[in-house]
Design a protein around this motif. Sequence first.
Motif, PDB file in Angstrom:
ATOM      1  N   ASN A  60       0.805  -1.229   0.000  1.00 34.86           N
ATOM      2  CA  ASN A  60       0.000   0.000   0.000  1.00 34.86           C
ATOM      3  C   ASN A  60       0.836   1.277   0.000  1.00 34.86           C
ATOM      4  N   ARG A  86      -8.114   0.197  -4.102  1.00 37.25           N
ATOM      5  CA  ARG A  86      -8.703  -0.605  -3.033  1.00 37.25           C
ATOM      6  C   ARG A  86     -10.030  -1.094  -3.590  1.00 37.25           C
ATOM      7  N   SER A  89     -13.454  -7.437  -1.546  1.00 37.57           N
ATOM      8  CA  SER A  89     -12.845  -8.758  -1.684  1.00 37.57           C
ATOM      9  C   SER A  89     -13.514  -9.614  -2.755  1.00 37.57           C
ATOM     10  N   GLU A 109      -6.738  -6.724   2.689  1.00 37.02           N
ATOM     11  CA  GLU A 109      -6.732  -5.504   3.499  1.00 37.02           C
ATOM     12  C   GLU A 109      -8.010  -5.466   4.345  1.00 37.02           C
ATOM     13  N   ASN A 110      -7.930  -4.828   5.495  1.00 34.20           N
ATOM     14  CA  ASN A 110      -9.077  -4.613   6.397  1.00 34.20           C
ATOM     15  C   ASN A 110      -9.661  -5.924   6.928  1.00 34.20           C
ATOM     16  N   ASP A 120     -11.474  -6.247   2.094  1.00 37.54           N
ATOM     17  CA  ASP A 120     -11.017  -5.556   0.892  1.00 37.54           C
ATOM     18  C   ASP A 120      -9.739  -6.184   0.356  1.00 37.54           C
ATOM     19  N   ARG A 121      -9.347  -5.711  -0.824  1.00 33.42           N
ATOM     20  CA  ARG A 121      -8.078  -6.075  -1.446  1.00 33.42           C
ATOM     21  C   ARG A 121      -7.354  -4.788  -1.828  1.00 33.42           C
ATOM     22  N   PHE A 122      -6.043  -4.811  -1.702  1.00 34.30           N
ATOM     23  CA  PHE A 122      -5.222  -3.701  -2.172  1.00 34.30           C
ATOM     24  C   PHE A 122      -4.563  -4.170  -3.451  1.00 34.30           C
TER      25      PHE A 122
END
Length: 139
Positions: A60, A86, A89, A109-110, A120-122
């Motif tokens: 990130n 971002r 998912s 992520e998260n 989520d996904r980064f």
Amino acid sequence: KLKLPIVGVPYKSNSWDVDWLTGQVGWLEHTAFPGLNGNSVLTSHVTSRYGSAGPFAKLNKMIVGDMIFVRNNGTLYIYQVEQVLRIKSNDTSVFRHEEKSWLTLITCENFNEKSGTYLDRFVVRARLISTQVDPAFTQ
């Protein structure tokens, strides 16, 4: 400044199991091989199964314009970051096919402690800008 081996991640039962990736990056089967036309998707963990920082813990921090170097069999593939995203998912849009050579880096992520899943996904998307003989390659 991350130097890690890239290993293949098989596609089974409509999914990729990446739980076993530890200290390495996984190339997702059925995406383009790095350097070839198409969308090559690489993934790694943001957090290891032991709770320490994973290989993509600092993904990130990447910004548009950053360079990514992939080495394979004496060739150095040079990509330039064009998108930092971002996504949810369940968003699969970053896996789409590309006509030219793209590299997509993705991690979780998260983390949601209640559900035990990441929300989520980064994602970092980079375009191949050049290839050259790998100066580190010795025969």
